[in-house]
Enzyme design. Structure first.
Site, mmCIF file in Angstrom:
data_model
loop_
_atom_site.group_PDB
_atom_site.id
_atom_site.type_symbol
_atom_site.label_atom_id
_atom_site.label_comp_id
_atom_site.label_asym_id
_atom_site.label_seq_id
_atom_site.Cartn_x
_atom_site.Cartn_y
_atom_site.Cartn_z
ATOM 1 N N MET A 1 1.025 -1.480 -0.136
ATOM 2 C CA MET A 1 -0.239 0.148 0.057
ATOM 3 C C MET A 1 1.007 1.757 -0.001
ATOM 4 S SD MET A 1 -2.746 -0.931 2.698
ATOM 5 C CE MET A 1 -3.980 0.336 2.515
ATOM 6 N N GLN A 52 6.668 -4.594 -5.798
ATOM 7 C CA GLN A 52 6.001 -4.371 -6.370
ATOM 8 C C GLN A 52 6.224 -3.069 -7.530
ATOM 9 O OE1 GLN A 52 1.559 -2.204 -5.960
ATOM 10 N NE2 GLN A 52 0.495 -4.278 -6.412
ATOM 11 N N CYS A 81 -4.012 0.029 -9.421
ATOM 12 C CA CYS A 81 -3.723 1.851 -9.236
ATOM 13 C C CYS A 81 -5.466 3.002 -10.122
ATOM 14 C CB CYS A 81 -3.111 1.872 -9.714
ATOM 15 S SG CYS A 81 -2.719 3.901 -8.192
ATOM 16 N N LYS A 120 -1.319 -7.962 -10.187
ATOM 17 C CA LYS A 120 -2.208 -7.216 -9.206
ATOM 18 C C LYS A 120 -3.139 -6.555 -10.232
ATOM 19 C CE LYS A 120 -4.523 -5.909 -5.380
ATOM 20 N NZ LYS A 120 -4.348 -4.716 -4.854
ATOM 21 N N GLY A 177 -10.436 -6.968 -1.031
ATOM 22 C CA GLY A 177 -11.318 -6.080 -1.021
ATOM 23 C C GLY A 177 -11.921 -6.117 -0.028
ATOM 24 N N ASP A 178 -12.340 -5.641 0.826
ATOM 25 C CA ASP A 178 -13.006 -5.483 1.807
ATOM 26 C C ASP A 178 -12.964 -7.248 2.970
ATOM 27 O OD1 ASP A 178 -14.131 -3.229 0.694
ATOM 28 O OD2 ASP A 178 -15.829 -3.672 0.329
ATOM 29 N N ARG A 201 -7.414 -1.938 3.990
ATOM 30 C CA ARG A 201 -7.627 -1.597 5.040
ATOM 31 C C ARG A 201 -7.803 -1.815 6.317
ATOM 32 N NH1 ARG A 201 -11.605 1.566 1.225
ATOM 33 N NH2 ARG A 201 -11.651 -0.986 0.683
HETATM 34 C C1 LIG Z 1 -4.381 4.529 1.116
HETATM 35 C C2 LIG Z 1 -3.953 3.089 0.022
HETATM 36 C C3 LIG Z 1 -3.104 2.571 -0.772
HETATM 37 C C4 LIG Z 1 -2.811 1.215 -1.627
HETATM 38 N N1 LIG Z 1 -1.434 1.898 -2.258
HETATM 39 C C5 LIG Z 1 -1.953 0.181 -2.829
HETATM 40 C C6 LIG Z 1 -0.119 -0.502 -4.009
HETATM 41 O O1 LIG Z 1 0.467 0.542 -3.872
HETATM 42 N N2 LIG Z 1 -0.747 -0.826 -4.865
HETATM 43 C C7 LIG Z 1 -1.793 -2.369 -4.507
HETATM 44 O O2 LIG Z 1 -1.557 -2.955 -5.799
HETATM 45 N N3 LIG Z 1 -2.539 -1.920 -3.988
HETATM 46 C C8 LIG Z 1 -3.139 -0.260 -3.458
HETATM 47 N N4 LIG Z 1 -4.249 -0.396 -2.351
HETATM 48 C C9 LIG Z 1 -4.836 -1.376 -2.999
HETATM 49 C C10 LIG Z 1 -4.965 -2.110 -1.784
HETATM 50 O O3 LIG Z 1 -3.770 -3.100 -1.677
HETATM 51 C C11 LIG Z 1 -6.231 -3.066 -2.035
HETATM 52 O O4 LIG Z 1 -6.324 -3.846 -3.126
HETATM 53 C C12 LIG Z 1 -7.671 -2.170 -1.740
HETATM 54 O O5 LIG Z 1 -7.768 -1.414 -0.873
HETATM 55 C C13 LIG Z 1 -9.086 -3.342 -1.513
HETATM 56 O O6 LIG Z 1 -8.346 -4.059 -0.120
HETATM 57 P P1 LIG Z 1 -9.116 -3.877 0.819
HETATM 58 O O7 LIG Z 1 -10.525 -3.193 1.540
HETATM 59 O O8 LIG Z 1 -8.878 -4.507 1.478
HETATM 60 O O9 LIG Z 1 -8.768 -2.054 1.850
HETATM 61 C C14 LIG Z 1 -4.162 1.092 -1.679
HETATM 62 C C15 LIG Z 1 -4.988 0.931 -0.641
HETATM 63 C C16 LIG Z 1 -4.865 1.753 -0.178
HETATM 64 C C17 LIG Z 1 -6.518 2.504 0.425
#
Ligand SMILES: Cc1cc2nc3c(=O)[nH]c(=O)nc-3n(C[C@H](O)[C@H](O)[C@H](O)COP(=O)(O)O)c2cc1C
Length: 311
Positions: A1, A52, A81, A120, A177-178, A201
């Site tokens: 992230m 990544q 992204c 991804k 996701g979620d 998250r």
């Molecule tokens: C602040 C933030 C930064 C993120 N940065 C990346 C990233 O650098 N690379 C990536 O593959 N996904 C990134 N994501 C997406 C997350 O990896 C994930 O796929 C997405 O938030 C859904 O999952 P969650 O509901 O568990 O957050 C980011 C998400 C957030 C909220």
């Protein structure tokens, strides 16, 4: 992230049971142009960390992958992204609109490195086109894919889509996701057919979610305090005293549900040094524990845990 999974936070997640983690997304250009700057984002004294990369040029992606390969358990290509400036350059989620380019990127990275290469993705750019996307990844030789169950256009809105029939594809998959609670892990796996889950998250909300999932236990409040302090210490060790402000994004998670947390969060924005931050954390948790943690017991502390921290 991006902005979150630096070394300190990755190590914290690993300590609590995460089986693997990813670096923040790193642009291939920056690896090629100024490796010194990105070097600190790469794994050090860590195991099972994927690096990544994002970019739009197959050749540069391959070159960058070769440079970071010694640090990486595997290379992960970001085709997910949704950030505007990334999309504008044809990188990240934009690759889902240009599957030929995605294919060439995967192929050239695969050829350039010996470690596994994963991708991804999201379910599509505007609509669900997962079939075409995953078939592209398979054709190009990807070793696995991680699917965030939203389109790029959706960004983070709406509920993540888990009903994806991922088991029909001939490569390993992970669902993202979620996923916020241990129960979500089972449901996401069952509904998506993926072999693994990714938690993003959810780990920010409670970094010990991995202990809940892997060890089936919720840490006590004193353990969470110790974890917070350790995280602070590692953050400073890795990035220096001036990076204390980076801990602000974790404060809500570590103090969630505890009486006075909101005021504490505000106070914490004024912590500029490690010792100031440490004193604030210790004082906050001491007050909570000395008050017997009765009516303030937080939602994530199970009964047995709250009894333990009150005795
Ligand atoms: C602040 C933030 C930064 C993120 N940065 C990346 C990233 O650098 N690379 C990536 O593959 N996904 C990134 N994501 C997406 C997350 O990896 C994930 O796929 C997405 O938030 C859904 O999952 P969650 O509901 O568990 O957050 C980011 C998400 C957030 C909220």
């Amino acid at each position: 992230m991006s902005g979150i999974t630096n070394r300190a936070f990755r190590k914290i997640c690993t300590m609590w049971g995460a089986e693997f983690s990813f670096t923040e997304m790193i642009s291939a250009e920056s690896v090629l142009r100024n490796f010194k700057v990105v070097e600190k984002m790469l794994p050090k004294d860590e195991i099972n960390v994927a690096v990544q990369l994002f970019g739009n040029d197959p050749f540069k992606m391959a070159q960058a992958a070769q440079i970071v390969e010694p640090y990486a358990k595997w290379i992960d290509i970001n085709a997910a992204c949704p950030v505007k400036k990334v999309i504008k350059k044809g990188s990240g989620g934009a690759l889902l609109r240009d599957l030929q380019r995605l294919e060439r990127i995967i192929q050239s990275v695969k050829t350039a490195v010996k470690v596994p290469v994963t991708v991804k993705v999201r379910v599509g750019f505007e609509e669900n086109e997962l079939d075409a996307i995953l078939n592209t990844c398979i054709k190009a030789g990807a070793d696995a894919v991680e699917v965030h169950g939203r389109t790029v256009v959706q960004q983070y809105s709406g509920e993540a889509y888990w009903d994806l029939k991922l088991s029909k594809y001939t490569l390993p998959t992970a669902i993202s996701g979620d996923i916020y609670e241990p129960e979500d892990v089972r449901e996401a796996i069952e509904r998506s057919g993926a072999q693994a889950v990714l938690i993003a998250r959810g780990a920010l909300r409670k970094p010990w979610i991995f202990a809940q999932i892997v060890q089936g236990r919720t840490p006590s409040v004193p353990e969470i305090e110790q974890m917070f302090l350790k995280h602070l210490k590692m953050q400073v060790e890795e990035e220096g005293e001036r990076s204390v402000y980076k801990m602000r994004q974790f404060v809500a998670g570590y103090t969630h549900g505890i009486k006075g947390a909101r005021e504490f969060r505000e106070r914490f924005t004024k912590a500029n040094t490690e010792s100031q931050a440490r004193e604030m954390i210790e004082e906050f948790f001491n007050t909570f524990l000395m008050n017997g943690c009765n009516n303030e017991v937080v939602e994530w502390i199970e009964d047995s845990q709250s009894r333990r921290c009150c005795t």
